[in-house]
Design a protein around this motif. Structure first.
Motif, PDB file in Angstrom:
ATOM      1  N   ALA A  17       0.761  -1.003  -0.108  1.00  0.00           N
ATOM      2  CA  ALA A  17      -0.040  -0.013  -0.011  1.00  0.00           C
ATOM      3  C   ALA A  17       0.963   1.320  -0.109  1.00  0.00           C
ATOM      4  O   ALA A  17       0.435   2.216  -0.723  1.00  0.00           O
ATOM      5  N   PRO A  18       1.985   1.354   0.693  1.00  0.00           N
ATOM      6  CA  PRO A  18       2.561   2.763   0.963  1.00  0.00           C
ATOM      7  C   PRO A  18       3.228   2.951  -0.646  1.00  0.00           C
ATOM      8  O   PRO A  18       3.699   4.255  -0.924  1.00  0.00           O
ATOM      9  N   TYR A  19       3.580   2.070  -1.529  1.00  0.00           N
ATOM     10  CA  TYR A  19       4.100   2.365  -2.750  1.00  0.00           C
ATOM     11  C   TYR A  19       3.171   2.494  -4.049  1.00  0.00           C
ATOM     12  O   TYR A  19       3.428   2.797  -5.087  1.00  0.00           O
ATOM     13  N   ILE A  20       1.765   2.133  -3.562  1.00  0.00           N
ATOM     14  CA  ILE A  20       0.718   2.424  -4.669  1.00  0.00           C
ATOM     15  C   ILE A  20       0.019   4.029  -4.448  1.00  0.00           C
ATOM     16  O   ILE A  20      -0.656   4.114  -3.453  1.00  0.00           O
ATOM     17  N   LYS A  21       0.312   4.608  -5.405  1.00  0.00           N
ATOM     18  CA  LYS A  21      -0.336   5.977  -5.389  1.00  0.00           C
ATOM     19  C   LYS A  21      -1.923   5.782  -5.694  1.00  0.00           C
ATOM     20  O   LYS A  21      -2.704   6.171  -5.028  1.00  0.00           O
ATOM     21  N   CYS A  22      -2.022   4.991  -6.713  1.00  0.00           N
ATOM     22  CA  CYS A  22      -3.559   4.654  -7.115  1.00  0.00           C
ATOM     23  C   CYS A  22      -3.600   3.556  -8.441  1.00  0.00           C
ATOM     24  O   CYS A  22      -2.703   3.401  -9.092  1.00  0.00           O
ATOM     25  N   ILE A  23      -4.721   3.069  -8.369  1.00  0.00           N
ATOM     26  CA  ILE A  23      -5.186   1.898  -9.497  1.00  0.00           C
ATOM     27  C   ILE A  23      -5.848   3.075 -10.417  1.00  0.00           C
ATOM     28  O   ILE A  23      -6.997   3.530 -10.051  1.00  0.00           O
ATOM     29  N   VAL A  24      -5.428   2.965 -11.732  1.00  0.00           N
ATOM     30  CA  VAL A  24      -6.064   4.005 -12.615  1.00  0.00           C
ATOM     31  C   VAL A  24      -7.009   3.220 -13.720  1.00  0.00           C
ATOM     32  O   VAL A  24      -6.635   2.078 -14.071  1.00  0.00           O
ATOM     33  N   GLU A  25      -8.080   3.830 -13.764  1.00  0.00           N
ATOM     34  CA  GLU A  25      -9.160   3.063 -14.612  1.00  0.00           C
ATOM     35  C   GLU A  25      -8.743   2.901 -15.974  1.00  0.00           C
ATOM     36  O   GLU A  25      -7.862   3.839 -16.561  1.00  0.00           O
ATOM     37  N   PRO A  26      -9.098   2.110 -16.789  1.00  0.00           N
ATOM     38  CA  PRO A  26      -8.814   1.683 -18.241  1.00  0.00           C
ATOM     39  C   PRO A  26      -9.241   3.132 -19.037  1.00  0.00           C
ATOM     40  O   PRO A  26     -10.171   3.493 -19.137  1.00  0.00           O
ATOM     41  N   GLY A  27      -8.273   3.225 -19.885  1.00  0.00           N
ATOM     42  CA  GLY A  27      -8.052   4.554 -21.029  1.00  0.00           C
ATOM     43  C   GLY A  27      -7.795   5.823 -20.465  1.00  0.00           C
ATOM     44  O   GLY A  27      -7.848   6.775 -21.257  1.00  0.00           O
ATOM     45  N   LYS A  28      -7.466   5.954 -19.144  1.00  0.00           N
ATOM     46  CA  LYS A  28      -7.255   7.047 -18.763  1.00  0.00           C
ATOM     47  C   LYS A  28      -6.138   7.743 -19.202  1.00  0.00           C
ATOM     48  O   LYS A  28      -6.155   9.053 -19.344  1.00  0.00           O
ATOM     49  N   HIS A  29      -4.999   7.132 -19.759  1.00  0.00           N
ATOM     50  CA  HIS A  29      -3.900   7.561 -20.195  1.00  0.00           C
ATOM     51  C   HIS A  29      -3.586   7.178 -21.563  1.00  0.00           C
ATOM     52  O   HIS A  29      -2.521   7.180 -22.264  1.00  0.00           O
ATOM     53  N   SER A  30      -4.975   6.855 -22.311  1.00  0.00           N
ATOM     54  CA  SER A  30      -4.883   6.242 -23.648  1.00  0.00           C
ATOM     55  C   SER A  30      -4.230   7.504 -24.534  1.00  0.00           C
ATOM     56  O   SER A  30      -3.933   6.938 -25.694  1.00  0.00           O
ATOM     57  N   HIS A  31      -4.378   8.631 -24.328  1.00  0.00           N
ATOM     58  CA  HIS A  31      -3.543   9.470 -25.383  1.00  0.00           C
ATOM     59  C   HIS A  31      -2.101   9.717 -25.329  1.00  0.00           C
ATOM     60  O   HIS A  31      -1.552   9.907 -26.428  1.00  0.00           O
ATOM     61  N   ILE A  32      -1.570   8.777 -24.534  1.00  0.00           N
ATOM     62  CA  ILE A  32      -0.271   8.549 -24.633  1.00  0.00           C
ATOM     63  C   ILE A  32       0.643   7.391 -24.402  1.00  0.00           C
ATOM     64  O   ILE A  32       1.370   6.930 -24.691  1.00  0.00           O
ATOM     65  N   VAL A  33      -0.469   6.359 -23.976  1.00  0.00           N
ATOM     66  CA  VAL A  33      -0.192   4.889 -23.833  1.00  0.00           C
ATOM     67  C   VAL A  33      -1.188   3.837 -23.882  1.00  0.00           C
ATOM     68  O   VAL A  33      -2.213   4.436 -23.617  1.00  0.00           O
ATOM     69  N   HIS A  34      -0.783   2.704 -24.529  1.00  0.00           N
ATOM     70  CA  HIS A  34      -2.169   1.682 -24.731  1.00  0.00           C
ATOM     71  C   HIS A  34      -2.305   1.291 -23.262  1.00  0.00           C
ATOM     72  O   HIS A  34      -1.671   0.522 -22.799  1.00  0.00           O
ATOM     73  N   ASP A  35      -3.450   1.473 -22.840  1.00  0.00           N
ATOM     74  CA  ASP A  35      -3.816   0.905 -21.421  1.00  0.00           C
ATOM     75  C   ASP A  35      -5.370   0.292 -21.344  1.00  0.00           C
ATOM     76  O   ASP A  35      -6.084   1.039 -20.554  1.00  0.00           O
ATOM     77  N   PRO A  36      -5.550  -0.340 -21.965  1.00  0.00           N
ATOM     78  CA  PRO A  36      -6.969  -0.935 -22.160  1.00  0.00           C
ATOM     79  C   PRO A  36      -7.351  -1.459 -20.661  1.00  0.00           C
ATOM     80  O   PRO A  36      -8.664  -1.739 -20.655  1.00  0.00           O
ATOM     81  N   TYR A  37      -6.466  -1.863 -19.925  1.00  0.00           N
ATOM     82  CA  TYR A  37      -7.178  -2.565 -18.727  1.00  0.00           C
ATOM     83  C   TYR A  37      -6.585  -1.503 -17.451  1.00  0.00           C
ATOM     84  O   TYR A  37      -6.779  -1.768 -16.387  1.00  0.00           O
ATOM     85  N   GLY A  38      -6.225  -0.367 -17.941  1.00  0.00           N
ATOM     86  CA  GLY A  38      -5.921   0.599 -16.921  1.00  0.00           C
ATOM     87  C   GLY A  38      -4.514   0.300 -16.413  1.00  0.00           C
ATOM     88  O   GLY A  38      -3.703  -0.031 -17.141  1.00  0.00           O
ATOM     89  N   GLY A  39      -4.085   0.851 -15.027  1.00  0.00           N
ATOM     90  CA  GLY A  39      -2.849   0.788 -14.821  1.00  0.00           C
ATOM     91  C   GLY A  39      -2.599   1.091 -13.295  1.00  0.00           C
ATOM     92  O   GLY A  39      -3.302   1.375 -12.597  1.00  0.00           O
ATOM     93  N   LEU A  40      -1.362   0.941 -12.916  1.00  0.00           N
ATOM     94  CA  LEU A  40      -0.661   1.200 -11.672  1.00  0.00           C
ATOM     95  C   LEU A  40       0.230   2.555 -11.629  1.00  0.00           C
ATOM     96  O   LEU A  40       1.205   2.563 -12.484  1.00  0.00           O
ATOM     97  N   GLU A  41      -0.290   3.372 -10.811  1.00  0.00           N
ATOM     98  CA  GLU A  41       0.608   4.584 -10.600  1.00  0.00           C
ATOM     99  C   GLU A  41       1.584   4.129  -9.448  1.00  0.00           C
ATOM    100  O   GLU A  41       0.702   4.041  -8.107  1.00  0.00           O
ATOM    101  N   ILE A  42       2.800   4.202  -9.325  1.00  0.00           N
ATOM    102  CA  ILE A  42       3.658   3.854  -8.259  1.00  0.00           C
ATOM    103  C   ILE A  42       4.051   5.053  -7.744  1.00  0.00           C
ATOM    104  O   ILE A  42       4.756   5.980  -8.507  1.00  0.00           O
ATOM    105  N   ALA A  43       4.282   5.332  -6.455  1.00  0.00           N
ATOM    106  CA  ALA A  43       4.696   6.467  -5.917  1.00  0.00           C
ATOM    107  C   ALA A  43       6.231   6.285  -5.583  1.00  0.00           C
ATOM    108  O   ALA A  43       6.786   5.517  -5.324  1.00  0.00           O
TER     109      ALA A  43
END
Length: 138
Positions: A112-138
């Protein structure tokens, strides 16, 4: 001149080791053959608490990462330089199963301390292919 240590290679590890030895009043000489690309120039000092294909938590991360932050901030002051920049790492999920796995890991105290957030699918689709979302690591 009598030396205490001879270091071969002045990448990140060699530089840190030399710095620590000099702080302990040791006489050090470094031999380095400048070649590019090197790990230090390619990785650009990237620190990620999750490694490998399964993104397992790095061994001793809870000890190592606070030490690294403290070390780099202290050396910035000593060297009167500004080179340590904390950034969020974005890692897209490769499958729905991986997304599900990380939802579980995000609830674990060791992760938990290293995970900023779980990102919903497509949030960063303008810069990366992320059809399943992704992980933001702090």
């Amino acid at each position: 001149m009598l030396l205490d240590y001879i270091l071969v290679g002045q990448g990140l590890a060699g530089s840190v080791l030399a710095y620590e030895l000099i702080k302990c009043r040791k006489k050090v000489v470094i031999f380095d053959k400048r070649q590019f690309p090197t790990t230090a120039t390619v990785a650009a000092g990237l620190m990620n608490p999750f490694t490998g294909p399964n993104m397992a938590k790095t061994w001793m991360a809870d000890h190592i990462f606070p030490e690294m932050h403290q070390f780099y901030k202290a050396t910035e002051k000593i060297l009167q330089s500004n080179y340590y920049h904390e950034k969020v790492i974005y890692r897209p999920f490769t499958s729905p199963a991986e997304l599900n796995d990380w939802h579980g890991r995000s609830l674990m105290p060791g992760y938990a301390p290293y995970i900023k957030c779980i990102v919903e699918p497509g949030k960063h689709s303008h810069i990366v292919h992320d059809p399943y979302g992704g992980l933001e690591i702090a």
